[in-house]
Write a protein that holds these residues in place. Structure first.
Motif, short mmCIF file in Angstrom:
data_model
loop_
_atom_site.label_atom_id
_atom_site.label_comp_id
_atom_site.label_asym_id
_atom_site.label_seq_id
_atom_site.Cartn_x
_atom_site.Cartn_y
_atom_site.Cartn_z
N LYS A 1 -27.38 -26.19 2.87
CA LYS A 1 -27.96 -25.27 1.93
C LYS A 1 -27.49 -24.00 2.09
O LYS A 1 -26.87 -23.05 1.18
N ASN A 2 -27.12 -23.61 3.22
CA ASN A 2 -26.63 -22.13 3.69
C ASN A 2 -25.22 -21.96 3.31
O ASN A 2 -24.53 -21.07 2.77
N LEU A 3 -24.46 -23.15 3.27
CA LEU A 3 -23.07 -23.19 2.79
C LEU A 3 -23.01 -23.07 1.36
O LEU A 3 -22.12 -22.35 0.91
N HIS A 4 -24.02 -23.82 0.82
CA HIS A 4 -23.88 -23.57 -0.74
C HIS A 4 -24.39 -22.15 -1.30
O HIS A 4 -23.53 -21.72 -2.12
N LYS A 5 -25.05 -21.69 -0.40
CA LYS A 5 -25.69 -20.20 -0.94
C LYS A 5 -24.29 -19.22 -0.51
O LYS A 5 -24.21 -18.46 -1.27
N ALA A 6 -23.55 -19.58 0.57
CA ALA A 6 -22.42 -18.63 0.96
C ALA A 6 -21.34 -18.69 -0.16
O ALA A 6 -20.91 -17.90 -0.51
N LYS A 7 -21.28 -19.98 -0.73
CA LYS A 7 -20.39 -20.15 -1.78
C LYS A 7 -20.62 -19.55 -2.96
O LYS A 7 -19.81 -19.02 -3.79
N GLN B 1 -23.31 -13.39 6.14
CA GLN B 1 -24.56 -13.71 6.76
C GLN B 1 -25.04 -15.18 6.62
O GLN B 1 -25.59 -15.74 7.66
N PHE B 2 -24.81 -15.59 5.59
CA PHE B 2 -25.14 -17.16 5.52
C PHE B 2 -24.26 -18.08 6.46
O PHE B 2 -24.75 -19.09 7.22
N MET B 3 -23.07 -17.32 6.42
CA MET B 3 -22.17 -18.15 7.16
C MET B 3 -22.62 -18.26 8.86
O MET B 3 -22.36 -19.17 9.64
N MET B 4 -23.06 -17.01 9.28
CA MET B 4 -23.50 -16.74 10.36
C MET B 4 -24.65 -17.59 10.86
O MET B 4 -24.74 -18.20 12.03
N GLU B 5 -25.42 -17.79 9.88
CA GLU B 5 -26.69 -18.69 10.19
C GLU B 5 -26.34 -20.11 10.40
O GLU B 5 -26.71 -20.64 11.15
N ILE B 6 -25.16 -20.39 9.55
CA ILE B 6 -24.75 -21.90 9.83
C ILE B 6 -24.17 -22.02 11.16
O ILE B 6 -24.50 -22.99 11.97
N VAL B 7 -23.32 -20.88 11.49
CA VAL B 7 -22.88 -20.99 13.08
C VAL B 7 -24.01 -20.99 14.12
O VAL B 7 -23.84 -21.78 15.09
N LYS B 8 -25.00 -20.22 13.95
CA LYS B 8 -26.21 -20.50 14.92
C LYS B 8 -26.94 -21.74 14.82
O LYS B 8 -27.64 -21.98 15.80
N SER B 9 -26.82 -22.33 13.72
CA SER B 9 -27.66 -23.45 13.60
C SER B 9 -26.84 -24.79 14.14
O SER B 9 -27.75 -25.84 14.40
N VAL B 10 -25.41 -24.66 14.43
CA VAL B 10 -24.84 -25.80 15.07
C VAL B 10 -24.25 -25.80 16.39
O VAL B 10 -24.09 -26.59 17.27
N SER C 1 -12.75 -27.03 7.20
CA SER C 1 -13.14 -26.62 5.86
C SER C 1 -14.04 -25.64 6.08
O SER C 1 -13.96 -24.31 5.46
N GLU C 2 -15.03 -25.66 6.95
CA GLU C 2 -15.80 -24.64 7.32
C GLU C 2 -15.26 -23.57 8.03
O GLU C 2 -15.59 -22.14 7.76
N ARG C 3 -14.45 -23.75 9.00
CA ARG C 3 -13.66 -22.63 9.65
C ARG C 3 -12.90 -21.98 8.75
O ARG C 3 -12.77 -20.36 8.80
N ASN C 4 -12.08 -22.70 7.61
CA ASN C 4 -11.48 -22.06 6.78
C ASN C 4 -12.35 -21.06 5.91
O ASN C 4 -11.74 -20.02 5.38
N PHE C 5 -13.23 -21.63 5.47
CA PHE C 5 -14.36 -21.03 4.50
C PHE C 5 -14.73 -19.42 5.22
O PHE C 5 -14.87 -18.62 4.52
N LEU C 6 -15.10 -19.64 6.62
CA LEU C 6 -15.46 -18.52 7.20
C LEU C 6 -14.40 -17.54 7.35
O LEU C 6 -14.77 -16.23 7.17
N TYR C 7 -13.02 -17.77 7.66
CA TYR C 7 -12.08 -16.83 7.48
C TYR C 7 -11.87 -16.21 6.22
O TYR C 7 -11.81 -14.96 6.01
N THR C 8 -12.16 -16.82 5.07
CA THR C 8 -11.95 -16.42 3.78
C THR C 8 -12.96 -15.41 3.40
O THR C 8 -12.71 -14.32 2.75
N VAL C 9 -14.39 -15.77 3.80
CA VAL C 9 -15.54 -14.75 3.83
C VAL C 9 -15.38 -13.42 4.38
O VAL C 9 -15.58 -12.51 3.82
#
Length: 247
Positions: free
Chosen positions: A12-18, A31-40, A49-57
């Protein structure tokens, strides 16, 4: 706090981040990506792919702040090229916001990502990301402080390079990304293009020698993309075709 037992939260948060990044809400996306990090973390870590997207964001977020500062500084100049005191005050306010954002994100990356990383690939990626954020801090310094901050960034790059050299082959996206960003830092911030080009050419030569050993498609695609960026970089700063085998 959500955990990896709830993949819906992560998705859900990855979708919201995109969605947020598509509409230019880069701060929200961060903020959405930070929530994902804290959740895992610390149960697992982000996928490639998530790391690359975090970098882009993060890069889009800081580029937006930098552009706002540059636009204001340009637009607030009078006919004589001078800023009013009110304009200078607002410039300093934007600058302080960006400095605070950089420091907050550096702490987050190191605490939540670097210290909890389970693989050398991810560790080097996060160390590089941490240094990339530091580069924005260098740009915000007064002229007399640039060299001091620049030396700190070089030391941070050396930390990442030390991990990469001992634990990763050149068939590693994280190692190639580190080389690319080091080359750009030496050339564009420290104004020593000969050093930057040397780093980029060495990375290309080493990567070309081992790329054939990579079979995973996603990994190979990223390696080839980074190699392409390195070649573009070298050609940009040498204005000539380069024989990478001679490095």
């Amino acid at each position: 706090m959500a955990s990896t037992s709830n993949p819906w939260f992560r998705e859900k948060n990855l979708h919201k981040a995109k969605i947020a990044i598509e509409v230019g809400r880069f701060g929200d996306s961060v903020q959405f990506m930070m929530e994902i990090v804290k959740s895992v973390v610390p149960w697992t870590e982000l996928s490639l792919s998530e790391r690359n997207f975090l970098y882009t964001v993060l890069m889009k977020f800081f580029e937006e702040l930098r552009q706002a500062l540059n636009d204001h500084n340009f637009r607030s100049l009078d006919s004589d090229g001078v800023q009013s005191e009110v304009a200078k005050f607002y410039s300093n306010d934007i600058k302080e916001q960006m400095i605070d954002a950089c420091k907050e994100m550096k702490q987050f990356i190191y605490r939540w990502l670097v210290l909890s990383s389970r693989s050398a690939e991810a560790t080097v990626f996060y160390l590089t990301l941490n240094v990339d954020v530091s580069c924005y801090l260098v740009e915000l310094q007064d002229d007399e402080d640039v060299q001091t901050m620049g030396n700190a960034v070089i030391q941070a790059y050396k930390e990442a390079k030390g991990v990469a050299k001992t634990r990763l082959s050149w068939a590693s996206p994280a190692r190639l990304r580190l080389a690319l960003h080091m080359a750009e830092f030496y050339t564009e911030i420290l104004q020593t293009p000969e050093k930057g080009v040397k780093i980029a050419k060495k990375a290309l030569a080493r990567a070309d020698a081992v790329t054939s050993t990579v079979s995973e498609e996603e990994l190979l695609n990223e390696i080839n993309e980074l190699k392409s960026k390195l070649r573009e970089y070298v050609l940009l700063w040498t204005n000539d075709e380069v024989s990478f085998r001679s490095v």
